[in-house]
Enzyme design. Sequence first.
Site, short mmCIF file in Angstrom:
data_model
loop_
_atom_site.label_atom_id
_atom_site.label_comp_id
_atom_site.label_asym_id
_atom_site.label_seq_id
_atom_site.Cartn_x
_atom_site.Cartn_y
_atom_site.Cartn_z
N GLU A 173 11.41 -28.48 -32.77
CA GLU A 173 12.39 -28.75 -30.79
C GLU A 173 10.80 -28.52 -29.86
O GLU A 173 11.83 -27.97 -28.94
CB GLU A 173 13.36 -27.25 -30.63
CG GLU A 173 14.31 -27.85 -32.05
CD GLU A 173 15.59 -26.24 -31.83
OE1 GLU A 173 15.14 -25.42 -31.20
OE2 GLU A 173 16.54 -26.69 -32.65
N GLU A 292 18.28 -29.59 -39.02
CA GLU A 292 18.72 -28.30 -38.25
C GLU A 292 20.71 -28.68 -37.97
O GLU A 292 20.70 -29.13 -37.04
CB GLU A 292 18.67 -27.78 -37.24
CG GLU A 292 17.24 -26.75 -37.71
CD GLU A 292 16.91 -25.96 -36.19
OE1 GLU A 292 17.65 -24.97 -35.67
OE2 GLU A 292 15.67 -25.59 -36.48
O1 AHR Z 1 18.11 -22.70 -36.57
C1 AHR Z 1 18.21 -21.05 -35.36
C2 AHR Z 1 17.45 -22.09 -34.79
O2 AHR Z 1 18.04 -22.40 -34.05
C3 AHR Z 1 15.65 -22.77 -35.08
O3 AHR Z 1 14.77 -21.71 -35.98
C4 AHR Z 1 16.10 -23.33 -34.12
O4 AHR Z 1 14.89 -24.68 -34.30
C5 AHR Z 1 16.70 -23.62 -33.17
O5 AHR Z 1 17.07 -24.02 -31.75
#
Ligand code: AHR
Length: 505
Positions: A173, A292
Amino acid sequence: MTSASGTLDPKNEVGALDRRLFGGFVEHLGRHIYDGIFEPGHPAADADGFRTDVIDLVRELGVSTIRYPGGNFVSGYNWEDGVGAQAERPRRLDLAWHATETNQVGLHEFSGWLDKVGSDLMLAVNLGTRGTAEALDLLEYANTSVDTARSRERAANGRPDPFGVQMWCLGNEMDGFWQLGHRNATDYGKLAVRTARAMRQLDPTIQLVICGSSGRSMPTFGSWEREVLTQAFDDVDFISCHAYYEEQDGDAQEFLASAVDMALFIDEVVTIADEVAAERGSDKRIMISFDEWNVWYLSRWQEEALTYTNDDWPVAPRQLEDQYNALDAVVFGDLLITLLQRSDRVRSASLAQLVNVIAPIMTEPGGIAWRQTTFFPFSVTSRLAQGRVVRVPVESATFSSDRFGDVARVNAVATIDEGGVSVFVVNRSTADAADLRIDLSAVRAELGRELRVVEDRLVHDDDPYAANTLTDPERVGLSAAGATVAAGALEVTLPAISWAAFRLE
Ligand code: AHR
């Protein structure tokens, strides 16, 4: 009650199913590792300190590749802190989550745990506070079989053979202002290219994931993808997508449209990637690592984070411990359907996360482990989806979404393998049950035999807010929808707010 009809025709093939679609994500965050998967004093802990009850549940969940060790955490992580004698490992401040990291679990322990749960390792390198040199050090430590200082160190730490990690994320990210070492797309693109080329010089067999946007609503979404891919097109295999959804303002119907956003997100990233390919006259196709995705009540976490003070750096605090209800599980199941529908380009995905932290599995220190509602669509889909993925176009009534206009109430996808067919469906309506009929004549003709329902799994609760908890861990489970095959079609009535899967053989 409304009616819906669809067709399962092998001609609508998306492609061969890549098991990496059923990946997970384990971050050093909250009670995920410590007091989650690793609790040496627990009655069910094995000799390595890992909870066997959790191992059994992760195996049942059916997770392929697991991304590690973050997440936001990785952008401040020194991987070297997590190898060597456990007693000598440093305690560090985890700036991402305002906690103390004890480093009692690192690469070796986590890899050992993956062997127990039957999953593969996907690693992220720190491109936040660190860079190319440290990424190379980790890659050499993990993958080289040549006799070097790094491989000797690995062997001395108990692992003579390389870990052989195939998938690597170039940071996490990096478009997000909250990320340690956050950069603009141009600067991140340069760093990603340098690091990717160096890593490939060391191990040309690895697959690399460049950071895409942290969400479709990021202000730089689109321009970020275009810039980083323009720079790194020849050097990477995947671009990442991240997406989290939550019910807002009690609007369940709007929440049930979440998969539309995920579908648009994927389609938009694919379009940009293919435009970059076209500009270069390249036939190469960049794939998506949706590394994610989940339901996450992010707004609750944002409020909680405001309460942290600078004296407060707890070890393994209870963070992001969302409790999922039946409605969440239906939205979640629809997200899985969407990933399958686009699995020609989404070749890898990671459910974020696995245990305690926005997770399908919860644990109590010294106590039980249990399945959240979201456990069920994942475990059923991972087990039943096999062979090749096939789109199932469905005609259904619509509902009106503030964000997406008219949205189909019923969504479906299927897989076909030598043994039969698996069908996954969702009724997104909060108001009405749906009488669904899916014509099977084309698939029956291809398989050369009649089909009957051999497994029928429904996720639904008359109370959409019912959840599994420490005191009532089996409140919501799987039931049967009562699907039948009649006159060459699968017929089922899907209650309002329900997800279901069927195996036909
Ligand atoms: O999954 C929780 C968080 O969400 C992770 O650490 C990050 O990559 C995202 O913002």
